[in-house]
Design an enzyme around this catalytic site. Structure first.
Site, PDB file in Angstrom:
ATOM      1  N   SER A 182       0.804  -1.227   0.000  1.00  0.00           N
ATOM      2  CA  SER A 182       0.000   0.000   0.000  1.00  0.00           C
ATOM      3  C   SER A 182       0.832   1.269   0.000  1.00  0.00           C
ATOM      4  O   SER A 182       0.386   2.295  -0.501  1.00  0.00           O
ATOM      5  CB  SER A 182      -0.958  -0.009   1.196  1.00  0.00           C
ATOM      6  OG  SER A 182      -0.247  -0.179   2.409  1.00  0.00           O
ATOM      7  N   HIS A 210      -5.192  -3.069  -2.823  1.00  0.00           N
ATOM      8  CA  HIS A 210      -4.802  -2.135  -3.884  1.00  0.00           C
ATOM      9  C   HIS A 210      -4.644  -2.833  -5.234  1.00  0.00           C
ATOM     10  O   HIS A 210      -4.072  -2.264  -6.157  1.00  0.00           O
ATOM     11  CB  HIS A 210      -3.511  -1.419  -3.503  1.00  0.00           C
ATOM     12  CG  HIS A 210      -3.648  -0.569  -2.290  1.00  0.00           C
ATOM     13  ND1 HIS A 210      -4.108   0.724  -2.329  1.00  0.00           N
ATOM     14  CD2 HIS A 210      -3.442  -0.851  -0.975  1.00  0.00           C
ATOM     15  CE1 HIS A 210      -4.154   1.215  -1.095  1.00  0.00           C
ATOM     16  NE2 HIS A 210      -3.751   0.274  -0.264  1.00  0.00           N
ATOM     17  N   LYS A 236     -11.567   0.782  -2.069  1.00  0.00           N
ATOM     18  CA  LYS A 236     -10.567   1.489  -2.873  1.00  0.00           C
ATOM     19  C   LYS A 236     -11.040   1.548  -4.324  1.00  0.00           C
ATOM     20  O   LYS A 236     -11.951   2.298  -4.619  1.00  0.00           O
ATOM     21  CB  LYS A 236      -9.206   0.865  -2.638  1.00  0.00           C
ATOM     22  CG  LYS A 236      -8.726   1.313  -1.247  1.00  0.00           C
ATOM     23  CD  LYS A 236      -7.635   0.556  -0.604  1.00  0.00           C
ATOM     24  CE  LYS A 236      -7.436   1.125   0.807  1.00  0.00           C
ATOM     25  NZ  LYS A 236      -6.673   0.252   1.682  1.00  0.00           N
TER      26      LYS A 236
HETATM   27  C1  PLP Z   1      -6.799  -0.018   3.081  1.00  0.00           C
HETATM   28  C2  PLP Z   1      -6.249  -1.356   3.361  1.00  0.00           C
HETATM   29  C3  PLP Z   1      -6.936  -2.263   4.165  1.00  0.00           C
HETATM   30  C4  PLP Z   1      -8.181  -1.870   4.929  1.00  0.00           C
HETATM   31  O1  PLP Z   1      -9.293  -1.805   4.112  1.00  0.00           O
HETATM   32  P1  PLP Z   1     -10.535  -0.906   4.574  1.00  0.00           P
HETATM   33  O2  PLP Z   1     -11.663  -1.423   3.779  1.00  0.00           O
HETATM   34  O3  PLP Z   1     -10.171   0.500   4.262  1.00  0.00           O
HETATM   35  O4  PLP Z   1     -10.708  -1.129   6.043  1.00  0.00           O
HETATM   36  C5  PLP Z   1      -6.426  -3.526   4.300  1.00  0.00           C
HETATM   37  N1  PLP Z   1      -5.273  -3.884   3.711  1.00  0.00           N
HETATM   38  C6  PLP Z   1      -4.566  -3.029   2.944  1.00  0.00           C
HETATM   39  C7  PLP Z   1      -3.313  -3.498   2.298  1.00  0.00           C
HETATM   40  C8  PLP Z   1      -5.028  -1.732   2.754  1.00  0.00           C
HETATM   41  O5  PLP Z   1      -4.317  -0.884   2.033  1.00  0.00           O
END
Ligand code: PLP
Length: 381
Positions: A182, A210, A236
């Site tokens: 991320s 991602h 995302k």
């Molecule tokens: C953003 C993210 C999460 C968390 O997801 P949310 O739906 O925002 O709680 C989990 N793992 C990674 C690698 C992330 O970047």
């Protein structure tokens, strides 16, 4: 002052002194990558809404329609009365996109990781985790009580060494990694890692937060590999909210029974689930859209002579939190929002700008941003 307020004041002062205090800033996001902050219009290179689907008319219409038909809230946990009909459609689409038998949707990606890992791993087991894995993977791993073995980032030889040394002593073993990292934007070597995990009878779990929607025509970083536990988020590129696990039917059934962050929390609002369904339909039918964020990231990298991006995320390491904040301010004054990322989100000494490219960024804006970074940030590096 109470001892509690004194405690909070001291903690905040320490963060402030290290340039690590964070503040919320009201941000009005509009269609495309535009947003408004403190009266200033900015082009955002910091949203994870890689396909700009959170503002897509079809996605918004689906959310409105779902709310009208099923109400504003789920009313209870999914196992009680919160399993509204849209959930079935969403889980079917996720399983189809990821080519798994089944999928189970959680309230968020964070809830998914803190539910899945402790549902499968106990203190008799061992978890092998990449040192740069996301915070909620660590949270889930710690909650499980399993022995934790940390391998150097994307280092298969180190993972092999740790598996050889520690796998035997554990009843079950899991290898966990981000599929797309991320804060660095690089990909895990999923195929090789799966082979290694399988050779040691360890279960591989990849976090594709991602990757879904933007890697491998939207199918994600594990596409083409039989990864048994494919976790990710709908928050995302999917533009909505929620987390998921794509896996075999029996594993999903176990998770629906045993993951505490699934069982003991209210179902997602129907509008959120409706939006995700519409967004996944767009992802499944528009590979050109799914390819655009990575192409934009590569355009930016080429302009700056950086190594080609592997994902829509491009980090520019600046070292100290102060330098990262100063760089953010330079870009913000020119109309670009690129958030500085500081510890503890990234390791000490690796504060950075993190550029996130989306499908609708204009090539001209990308080029202007690259020029600005070249002239105003790299020259002082
Ligand atoms: C953003 C993210 C999460 C968390 O997801 P949310 O739906 O925002 O709680 C989990 N793992 C990674 C690698 C992330 O970047």
């Amino acid at each position: 002052m109470t001892t509690l307020d004194q405690f909070a004041t001291d903690k905040l002062a320490r963060l402030e002194a290290g340039a690590l205090r964070r503040r919320l800033r009201p941000t009005a996001r509009a269609a495309g990558a535009v947003l408004e902050r403190d009266g200033q219009r900015l082009i955002s290179f910091s949203c994870n809404d890689y396909l700009n689907l959170s503002t897509h008319p079809a996605v918004i219409d689906a959310a409105i329609d779902a709310a009208r038909r099923h109400g504003a809230g789920a009313g209870a946990s999914r196992l009680v009365t919160g399993d509204h009909p849209l959930y079935r459609a969403l889980e079917a689409r996720l399983a189809a996109l990821k080519q798994t038998e089944d999928a189970v949707v959680f309230g968020s990606g964070f809830l998914a990781n803190t539910g899945i890992i402790p549902a499968l791993m106990t203190r008799h087991d061992a978890i092998f985790v990449d040192e740069l894995a996301h915070a909620c993977i660590w949270a889930g791993a710690r909650l499980s009580g399993a022995a934790l073995h940390v391998f150097r980032h994307n280092d298969l030889a180190h993972l092999a060494e740790l598996l050889a040394a520690h796998r035997q002593a554990a009843r079950h073993a899991m290898v966990v990694t981000d599929g797309v990292f991320s804060m660095d934007g690089d990909l895990a070597p999923v195929g090789e890692m799966l082979a290694l995990a399988n050779a040691h009878d360890a279960w591989l779990m990849t976090d594709d937060a991602h990757g879904i929607g933007v890697i491998n025509e939207g199918r994600g970083s594990a596409h083409g590999h039989d990864v048994p536990l494919q976790m990710g988020t709908l928050s995302k590129a999917v533009g909505s909210y929620g987390g998921y696990l794509c896996a075999s039917h029996v594993v999903c059934e176990l998770i629906r029974n045993r993951a505490r962050s699934f069982v003991y929390t209210t179902g997602l609002p129907p509008a959120v689930v409706g939006a995700s369904i519409a967004a996944l339909d767009l992802i499944a039918t528009d590979p050109a859209m799914c390819a655009a964020p990575l192409a934009h990231a590569r355009r930016f990298c080429a302009a700056l002579g950086l190594p080609p991006a592997e994902s829509p995320i491009v980090p520019l390491l600046l070292g100290t939190a102060e330098r990262a904040l100063a760089a953010q301010a330079v870009l913000e004054a020119a109309g670009f929002l690129v958030a500085a990322i500081r510890p503890p989100t990234v390791p000490e000494g690796t504060a950075r700008l993190r550029f996130a490219f989306t499908a609708c960024h204009a090539p001209d804006d990308i080029d202007r941003l690259a020029q600005l970074v070249h002239d105003r940030i790299l020259v002082t590096a």
